[in-house]
Design a protein around this motif. Structure first.
Motif, PDB file in Angstrom:
ATOM      1  N   MET A   2     123.228  92.230  34.727  1.00  0.00           N
ATOM      2  CA  MET A   2     123.876  90.946  34.472  1.00  0.00           C
ATOM      3  C   MET A   2     123.007  89.829  35.049  1.00  0.00           C
ATOM      4  O   MET A   2     122.411  89.974  36.114  1.00  0.00           O
ATOM      5  N   THR A   3     122.946  88.732  34.311  1.00  0.00           N
ATOM      6  CA  THR A   3     122.126  87.589  34.683  1.00  0.00           C
ATOM      7  C   THR A   3     123.010  86.356  34.779  1.00  0.00           C
ATOM      8  O   THR A   3     123.935  86.194  33.990  1.00  0.00           O
ATOM      9  N   ASP A   4     122.720  85.477  35.720  1.00  0.00           N
ATOM     10  CA  ASP A   4     123.410  84.198  35.817  1.00  0.00           C
ATOM     11  C   ASP A   4     122.730  83.213  34.871  1.00  0.00           C
ATOM     12  O   ASP A   4     121.496  83.146  34.823  1.00  0.00           O
ATOM     13  N   TYR A   5     123.532  82.471  34.123  1.00  0.00           N
ATOM     14  CA  TYR A   5     123.018  81.465  33.193  1.00  0.00           C
ATOM     15  C   TYR A   5     123.656  80.123  33.512  1.00  0.00           C
ATOM     16  O   TYR A   5     124.851  80.044  33.787  1.00  0.00           O
ATOM     17  N   LYS A   6     122.860  79.076  33.465  1.00  0.00           N
ATOM     18  CA  LYS A   6     123.377  77.713  33.560  1.00  0.00           C
ATOM     19  C   LYS A   6     123.417  77.177  32.132  1.00  0.00           C
ATOM     20  O   LYS A   6     122.420  77.219  31.412  1.00  0.00           O
ATOM     21  N   ILE A   7     124.587  76.670  31.730  1.00  0.00           N
ATOM     22  CA  ILE A   7     124.759  76.118  30.390  1.00  0.00           C
ATOM     23  C   ILE A   7     125.035  74.630  30.534  1.00  0.00           C
ATOM     24  O   ILE A   7     125.951  74.225  31.239  1.00  0.00           O
ATOM     25  N   ALA A  19     126.349  87.080  32.564  1.00  0.00           N
ATOM     26  CA  ALA A  19     126.450  87.895  31.355  1.00  0.00           C
ATOM     27  C   ALA A  19     125.252  88.822  31.253  1.00  0.00           C
ATOM     28  O   ALA A  19     124.213  88.586  31.864  1.00  0.00           O
ATOM     29  N   GLY A  20     125.404  89.867  30.450  1.00  0.00           N
ATOM     30  CA  GLY A  20     124.297  90.769  30.184  1.00  0.00           C
ATOM     31  C   GLY A  20     123.274  90.122  29.267  1.00  0.00           C
ATOM     32  O   GLY A  20     122.071  90.264  29.432  1.00  0.00           O
ATOM     33  N   SER A  21     123.779  89.361  28.259  1.00  0.00           N
ATOM     34  CA  SER A  21     122.899  88.630  27.350  1.00  0.00           C
ATOM     35  C   SER A  21     123.675  87.511  26.675  1.00  0.00           C
ATOM     36  O   SER A  21     124.900  87.548  26.588  1.00  0.00           O
ATOM     37  N   ILE A  22     122.949  86.528  26.225  1.00  0.00           N
ATOM     38  CA  ILE A  22     123.509  85.430  25.446  1.00  0.00           C
ATOM     39  C   ILE A  22     122.665  85.320  24.190  1.00  0.00           C
ATOM     40  O   ILE A  22     121.444  85.183  24.268  1.00  0.00           O
ATOM     41  N   LYS A  34     127.507  88.591  25.896  1.00  0.00           N
ATOM     42  CA  LYS A  34     127.722  90.030  25.960  1.00  0.00           C
ATOM     43  C   LYS A  34     127.543  90.561  27.370  1.00  0.00           C
ATOM     44  O   LYS A  34     126.803  89.991  28.174  1.00  0.00           O
ATOM     45  N   ASP A  35     128.217  91.697  27.642  1.00  0.00           N
ATOM     46  CA  ASP A  35     128.069  92.353  28.937  1.00  0.00           C
ATOM     47  C   ASP A  35     126.872  93.299  28.904  1.00  0.00           C
ATOM     48  O   ASP A  35     126.132  93.347  27.915  1.00  0.00           O
ATOM     49  N   ASP A  36     126.680  94.060  29.963  1.00  0.00           N
ATOM     50  CA  ASP A  36     125.534  94.977  30.046  1.00  0.00           C
ATOM     51  C   ASP A  36     125.552  96.070  28.985  1.00  0.00           C
ATOM     52  O   ASP A  36     124.506  96.605  28.622  1.00  0.00           O
ATOM     53  N   ASP A  37     126.735  96.408  28.469  1.00  0.00           N
ATOM     54  CA  ASP A  37     126.854  97.448  27.446  1.00  0.00           C
ATOM     55  C   ASP A  37     126.700  96.903  26.037  1.00  0.00           C
ATOM     56  O   ASP A  37     126.821  97.641  25.065  1.00  0.00           O
ATOM     57  N   GLY A  38     126.466  95.595  25.909  1.00  0.00           N
ATOM     58  CA  GLY A  38     126.302  94.983  24.601  1.00  0.00           C
ATOM     59  C   GLY A  38     127.606  94.599  23.933  1.00  0.00           C
ATOM     60  O   GLY A  38     127.618  94.172  22.784  1.00  0.00           O
TER      61      GLY A  38
END
Length: 58
Positions: A2-7, A19-22, A34-38
């Motif tokens: 999981m990664t922290d994102y600033k929006i 989130a795992g990905s954006i 999405k989470d780590d499992d997609g």
């Protein structure tokens, strides 16, 4: 991982999410978070037209 994102929104409001990905979903005019499992995190809806920047923090 999981990664922290600033929006940053066009209005100047800034939030941070983890989130795992954006990913851009241009078919539905939204951003898929999405989470780590997609799997899409259903609690989060982001309209990409309102977003100025998405910046990974880690």
């Amino acid at each position: 991982m999981m990664t922290d994102y600033k929006i940053i929104f066009e209005s100047g409001v800034t939030i941070e999410i983890t989130a795992g990905s954006i990913e851009l979903n241009d078919v539905l005019d939204k951003v898929d978070v999405k989470d780590d499992d997609g799997k899409e995190i259903e609690d989060v809806y982001l309209n990409f037209e309102d977003i100025s920047a998405i910046i990974p923090q880690s």
